[in-house]
Write an enzyme that holds these catalytic residues in place. Sequence first.
Site, PDB file in Angstrom:
ATOM      1  N   LYS A   1      11.254   2.174  -2.879  1.00  0.00           N
ATOM      2  CA  LYS A   1      10.555   1.150  -2.814  1.00  0.00           C
ATOM      3  C   LYS A   1       9.215   1.239  -3.560  1.00  0.00           C
ATOM      4  O   LYS A   1       8.477   2.312  -3.639  1.00  0.00           O
ATOM      5  CB  LYS A   1      10.113   0.685  -1.601  1.00  0.00           C
TER       6      LYS A   1
ATOM      7  N   LYS B   1       5.352   9.295  -3.803  1.00  0.00           N
ATOM      8  CA  LYS B   1       3.901   9.846  -3.465  1.00  0.00           C
ATOM      9  C   LYS B   1       3.648  10.752  -4.936  1.00  0.00           C
ATOM     10  O   LYS B   1       4.302  11.462  -5.193  1.00  0.00           O
ATOM     11  CB  LYS B   1       3.556  10.220  -2.294  1.00  0.00           C
TER      12      LYS B   1
ATOM     13  N   LYS C   1       0.729   5.627  11.212  1.00  0.00           N
ATOM     14  CA  LYS C   1      -0.764   5.856  11.002  1.00  0.00           C
ATOM     15  C   LYS C   1      -1.444   4.421  11.101  1.00  0.00           C
ATOM     16  O   LYS C   1      -2.677   4.726  11.092  1.00  0.00           O
ATOM     17  CB  LYS C   1      -0.788   6.423   9.523  1.00  0.00           C
TER      18      LYS C   1
ATOM     19  N   ASP D   1       5.285   0.978  -4.194  1.00  0.00           N
ATOM     20  CA  ASP D   1       4.046   0.460  -3.408  1.00  0.00           C
ATOM     21  C   ASP D   1       3.366  -0.847  -3.734  1.00  0.00           C
ATOM     22  O   ASP D   1       3.657  -1.438  -4.936  1.00  0.00           O
ATOM     23  CB  ASP D   1       2.776   1.861  -3.895  1.00  0.00           C
ATOM     24  N   GLU D   2       2.564  -1.240  -2.720  1.00  0.00           N
ATOM     25  CA  GLU D   2       2.338  -2.546  -2.981  1.00  0.00           C
ATOM     26  C   GLU D   2       1.179  -2.721  -3.975  1.00  0.00           C
ATOM     27  O   GLU D   2       0.889  -3.774  -4.716  1.00  0.00           O
ATOM     28  CB  GLU D   2       1.651  -2.985  -1.633  1.00  0.00           C
TER      29      GLU D   2
ATOM     30  N   HIS E   1       6.231  -7.361   1.708  1.00  0.00           N
ATOM     31  CA  HIS E   1       5.247  -6.421   2.196  1.00  0.00           C
ATOM     32  C   HIS E   1       4.035  -7.325   2.578  1.00  0.00           C
ATOM     33  O   HIS E   1       3.734  -8.342   2.071  1.00  0.00           O
ATOM     34  CB  HIS E   1       4.770  -5.493   1.066  1.00  0.00           C
TER      35      HIS E   1
END
Length: 416
Positions: free
Chosen positions: A178, A152, A311, A180-181, A270
């Site tokens: 991993k 992040k 979330k 991110d998409e 994903h």
Amino acid sequence: MGIQYDDFLDESYAPGDADLLCTFRLAPGEGMSLEAAAARVASESSNGTWAALDVESDISRLSAMAYDLERETNTVRVAYPPELFEPGSLPQILSCIAGNIMGMKAVDTIRLVDCEWPESVVSGFPGPGFGPAVKSEFLDATDRPALATVPKPKVGLPTSEHVRVAREAWLGGVDLLKDDENLTDQAFNPFRERVVDSFAARDEVQDETGERKDYLVNVTAETTEMLERVDFVHEQGGSFVMVDIITCGWSALQTVRERCEELGLAIHAHRAMHAAFDRLPHHGVSMRVLAQWARLAGVDHLHTGTAGFGKLENEDTAGINEWLRSDLYGMKEVLPTASGGLHPGVVPQVLDALGPELIVQAGGGIHGHPDGTRAGAMALRQSVEAWQEGVSLEEYAKSHPELRVAVEKWGSESPR
């Protein structure tokens, strides 16, 4: 012979073992009864049309049949004979059972809720190459959830920073890095540079920790480019690729599955864009059905939600995961991935609800730790250890400072 809409409704129909059975929930269009709307769904998704035809051949054996109407819930079941489908072609099947019917005037809304897949259709698909076995074949996570993280912020980090964060997470106890998409091959973090440097760091960390580590590399792109990226990951010693399966499309996924079979790679799926199909409860395609398509196409892991502890919107995560693990004529299972707003304080709740046969992925819940990424990864691993030992987080945190800091910061509440 002329084929009319009435030919596609028979409430006494007994489906054959080879029929594909689809459950729809629909709201009939203005002036349309549930019976009439159901008949039009079966007609449009097989071999009917709006006009009476003079057809010499008897094609009624290829007609779908609406046969089970629950009027209180506006639920309809439709049986499809297997001859309607091209073996192994997921796009062709979806064009039938989730195609034009989604936009017909005969229904105000329609949702594909569930499917029951016959062996006659399933046999045309490969299914997962590895499934849950990746935890033991590629990682050292046999008796616990595999742990993953996305650096992040999820996009914007230069390659060097991405690799630094990855190294810290691996050293802290995470099994899988991993992408991110949204991260593929951008100028700030080029694909090939990122893959080469990340695997070099991975190899160093494996030597240092004695644990096997790996990287879920996002290869999503145009199909030919995806295959080149899959090959490159294999050349660099990776065991996994990640695909944004809905945005890249089912045909592309099936092509990648074939290449991964040749190379011995597992596919991390994903589900970005899934909510465009499944968020509205009265229209579209349920996540349960999207997960079924993904298993047929051959993914090994799939994001399925957090049972409401993260979330994202709550959904039937437990039911979806159960289906992914169910017997499907010997097809391998899919390993579910819980992700989206997870942190050490909610992990026991997730594992209570979903069990340990998971990948647990945390992003901000690792990197937002006050003492940094390595401490955040340690806290995540410690939260799993506490759950395995049947000890409360508060008690376990007394002797594990990384977990104590995480619990003090985030408590046991999920973010929004």
